[in-house]
Design a protein around this motif. Structure first.
Motif, PDB file in Angstrom:
ATOM      1  N   ILE A 113      -5.100   7.697 -13.506  1.00 15.98           N
ATOM      2  CA  ILE A 113      -4.238   7.419 -12.109  1.00 15.98           C
ATOM      3  C   ILE A 113      -5.472   5.849 -12.148  1.00 15.98           C
ATOM      4  O   ILE A 113      -6.619   5.748 -12.211  1.00 15.98           O
ATOM      5  CB  ILE A 113      -4.646   8.104 -11.078  1.00 15.98           C
ATOM      6  CG1 ILE A 113      -3.865   7.664  -9.795  1.00 15.98           C
ATOM      7  CG2 ILE A 113      -6.131   8.400 -10.655  1.00 15.98           C
ATOM      8  CD1 ILE A 113      -2.452   7.422  -9.974  1.00 15.98           C
ATOM      9  N   ALA A 114      -4.404   4.990 -11.844  1.00 14.59           N
ATOM     10  CA  ALA A 114      -5.232   3.726 -11.421  1.00 14.59           C
ATOM     11  C   ALA A 114      -4.085   2.990 -10.374  1.00 14.59           C
ATOM     12  O   ALA A 114      -3.352   3.157 -10.375  1.00 14.59           O
ATOM     13  CB  ALA A 114      -5.210   2.746 -12.617  1.00 14.59           C
ATOM     14  N   SER A 115      -5.108   2.261  -9.440  1.00 18.77           N
ATOM     15  CA  SER A 115      -4.488   1.720  -8.293  1.00 18.77           C
ATOM     16  C   SER A 115      -5.172   0.524  -7.824  1.00 18.77           C
ATOM     17  O   SER A 115      -6.610   0.346  -8.127  1.00 18.77           O
ATOM     18  CB  SER A 115      -4.103   2.667  -7.156  1.00 18.77           C
ATOM     19  OG  SER A 115      -5.409   3.281  -6.752  1.00 18.77           O
ATOM     20  N   ASN A 116      -4.501  -0.428  -7.313  1.00 20.87           N
ATOM     21  CA  ASN A 116      -5.180  -1.893  -6.880  1.00 20.87           C
ATOM     22  C   ASN A 116      -4.237  -2.657  -5.734  1.00 20.87           C
ATOM     23  O   ASN A 116      -3.103  -2.394  -5.768  1.00 20.87           O
ATOM     24  CB  ASN A 116      -5.532  -2.731  -7.787  1.00 20.87           C
ATOM     25  CG  ASN A 116      -4.621  -3.087  -8.812  1.00 20.87           C
ATOM     26  OD1 ASN A 116      -4.275  -2.439  -9.942  1.00 20.87           O
ATOM     27  ND2 ASN A 116      -3.635  -4.086  -8.314  1.00 20.87           N
ATOM     28  N   TYR A 117      -4.645  -3.585  -5.285  1.00 20.90           N
ATOM     29  CA  TYR A 117      -3.831  -4.589  -4.456  1.00 20.90           C
ATOM     30  C   TYR A 117      -3.601  -5.697  -4.998  1.00 20.90           C
ATOM     31  O   TYR A 117      -4.595  -6.092  -6.067  1.00 20.90           O
ATOM     32  CB  TYR A 117      -4.572  -5.007  -3.156  1.00 20.90           C
ATOM     33  CG  TYR A 117      -4.810  -3.728  -2.221  1.00 20.90           C
ATOM     34  CD1 TYR A 117      -3.910  -2.735  -1.752  1.00 20.90           C
ATOM     35  CD2 TYR A 117      -6.049  -3.396  -1.624  1.00 20.90           C
ATOM     36  CE1 TYR A 117      -3.818  -1.791  -0.907  1.00 20.90           C
ATOM     37  CE2 TYR A 117      -6.005  -2.534  -0.685  1.00 20.90           C
ATOM     38  CZ  TYR A 117      -5.053  -1.410  -0.343  1.00 20.90           C
ATOM     39  OH  TYR A 117      -5.458  -0.585   0.467  1.00 20.90           O
ATOM     40  N   ILE A 118      -2.329  -6.176  -5.102  1.00 19.36           N
ATOM     41  CA  ILE A 118      -2.121  -7.534  -5.806  1.00 19.36           C
ATOM     42  C   ILE A 118      -1.531  -8.311  -4.740  1.00 19.36           C
ATOM     43  O   ILE A 118      -0.481  -7.929  -4.031  1.00 19.36           O
ATOM     44  CB  ILE A 118      -1.429  -7.694  -6.935  1.00 19.36           C
ATOM     45  CG1 ILE A 118      -1.886  -6.763  -7.994  1.00 19.36           C
ATOM     46  CG2 ILE A 118      -0.998  -9.018  -7.578  1.00 19.36           C
ATOM     47  CD1 ILE A 118      -0.803  -6.677  -9.201  1.00 19.36           C
ATOM     48  N   ASN A 119      -2.454  -9.309  -3.997  1.00 18.23           N
ATOM     49  CA  ASN A 119      -2.044 -10.030  -2.938  1.00 18.23           C
ATOM     50  C   ASN A 119      -1.673  -8.914  -1.788  1.00 18.23           C
ATOM     51  O   ASN A 119      -0.811  -9.191  -1.104  1.00 18.23           O
ATOM     52  CB  ASN A 119      -1.028 -10.939  -3.284  1.00 18.23           C
ATOM     53  CG  ASN A 119      -1.424 -12.172  -4.001  1.00 18.23           C
ATOM     54  OD1 ASN A 119      -2.617 -12.314  -4.190  1.00 18.23           O
ATOM     55  ND2 ASN A 119      -0.456 -12.992  -4.406  1.00 18.23           N
ATOM     56  N   ASN A 120      -2.544  -8.174  -1.571  1.00 13.10           N
ATOM     57  CA  ASN A 120      -2.554  -7.007  -0.511  1.00 13.10           C
ATOM     58  C   ASN A 120      -1.118  -6.142  -0.683  1.00 13.10           C
ATOM     59  O   ASN A 120      -1.019  -5.304   0.121  1.00 13.10           O
ATOM     60  CB  ASN A 120      -2.333  -7.752   1.168  1.00 13.10           C
ATOM     61  CG  ASN A 120      -3.650  -8.694   1.064  1.00 13.10           C
ATOM     62  OD1 ASN A 120      -4.548  -8.022   0.920  1.00 13.10           O
ATOM     63  ND2 ASN A 120      -3.321  -9.794   1.880  1.00 13.10           N
ATOM     64  N   VAL A 121      -0.688  -6.186  -1.675  1.00 12.28           N
ATOM     65  CA  VAL A 121       0.614  -5.223  -1.833  1.00 12.28           C
ATOM     66  C   VAL A 121       0.082  -4.116  -3.098  1.00 12.28           C
ATOM     67  O   VAL A 121      -0.550  -4.402  -4.074  1.00 12.28           O
ATOM     68  CB  VAL A 121       1.719  -5.774  -2.783  1.00 12.28           C
ATOM     69  CG1 VAL A 121       2.847  -4.836  -3.164  1.00 12.28           C
ATOM     70  CG2 VAL A 121       2.208  -6.907  -2.031  1.00 12.28           C
ATOM     71  N   PRO A 122       0.035  -3.035  -2.645  1.00 10.16           N
ATOM     72  CA  PRO A 122      -0.493  -1.669  -3.434  1.00 10.16           C
ATOM     73  C   PRO A 122       0.092  -1.562  -4.680  1.00 10.16           C
ATOM     74  O   PRO A 122       1.621  -1.451  -4.818  1.00 10.16           O
ATOM     75  CB  PRO A 122      -0.523  -0.465  -2.350  1.00 10.16           C
ATOM     76  CG  PRO A 122       0.867  -0.991  -1.613  1.00 10.16           C
ATOM     77  CD  PRO A 122       0.606  -2.316  -1.224  1.00 10.16           C
ATOM     78  N   TYR A 123      -0.298  -1.369  -5.809  1.00 11.18           N
ATOM     79  CA  TYR A 123       0.392  -1.063  -6.973  1.00 11.18           C
ATOM     80  C   TYR A 123      -0.528  -0.007  -7.734  1.00 11.18           C
ATOM     81  O   TYR A 123      -1.862   0.339  -7.398  1.00 11.18           O
ATOM     82  CB  TYR A 123       0.120  -2.257  -7.821  1.00 11.18           C
ATOM     83  CG  TYR A 123       1.180  -3.277  -7.966  1.00 11.18           C
ATOM     84  CD1 TYR A 123       2.091  -3.448  -9.069  1.00 11.18           C
ATOM     85  CD2 TYR A 123       1.045  -4.307  -6.767  1.00 11.18           C
ATOM     86  CE1 TYR A 123       3.438  -4.522  -8.757  1.00 11.18           C
ATOM     87  CE2 TYR A 123       1.867  -5.404  -6.809  1.00 11.18           C
ATOM     88  CZ  TYR A 123       3.054  -5.260  -7.735  1.00 11.18           C
ATOM     89  OH  TYR A 123       4.008  -6.394  -7.588  1.00 11.18           O
TER      90      TYR A 123
END
Length: 205
Positions: free
Chosen positions: A47-57
């Motif tokens: 599992i991996a997750s992050n924000y890109i310009n405040n949008v969760p991915y």
């Protein structure tokens, strides 16, 4: 006769249902401090997750579980080769999938020695790499299904790297960590975390 057919049909249903392999768990554990991101774990949950310009991915969940990363070393003509950690990403399910631009893959590239091996990767456990060392790649999907590869800088911290010891992770390489990055002044990757598990025999170095 009809009663007998109902019994046979019921038995067949349960036999077929018993043969269907259940889907693996999503292994997404919400982080209370970072909404719509999964907590940092080190269990090989893929599992991996992050924000890109405040949008969760996060990496998508398919019929056989979370999509897995690739770990590859590319030979270059420079004094160093390139180690790339790549995985698919998709916006949070609560966000419409038809908005653009949308990002579909992320990669973090590290320069490594020409004789970099699997043992050297294990030795990265606990090490940090700053943005003046690492490269960030984002694959951006635009309207009409056109893709653009975007390049920037990244930071990565390998929290833990090792071999799987449980029944579900035997024969696999586990690695977890934190990351962030920027592409110019317009794209920010923030609060990234990953917990990956890949077969040892899939590594090309």
């Amino acid at each position: 006769m009809r009663h007998t057919l109902y019994i046979i049909g019921g038995v067949m249903f349960f036999l077929i249902a018993g043969c269907v392999k259940p889907k693996p768990p999503r292994n997404f554990f919400p982080d209370q401090n970072d909404p719509n991101l999964s907590r940092l774990t080190s269990y090989g949950y893929n599992i991996a997750s992050n924000y890109i310009n405040n949008v969760p991915y996060s990496n998508p969940y398919l019929y056989n579980g979370n999509t897995v990363p690739t770990l590859t070393k590319t030979v270059t003509s420079s004094p160093f080769d390139t180690l790339a950690i790549s995985w698919q990403i998709a916006p949070d399910a609560a966000i419409a999938y038809d908005f653009f631009p949308q990002y579909t893959e992320i990669s973090i590239l590290l320069p490594v020695s020409k004789n970099f091996s699997g043992n050297d990767f294990l030795a990265l456990s606990g090490q940090r790499f700053a943005s003046n060392t690492c490269t960030l790649h984002l694959l951006q999907q635009n309207s009409f299904n056109s893709d653009t590869l975007l390049t920037g800088t990244a930071n990565i911290y390998f929290v833990e790297i090792g071999f799987g010891s449980s029944e579900s992770t035997e024969g696999k390489l586990l690695f977890s960590g934190l990351y962030n990055g920027n592409i110019g002044d317009s794209i920010t990757v923030a609060n990234g975390r990953f917990d990956f598990s890949i077969p040892i025999n899939s590594i090309n170095f």
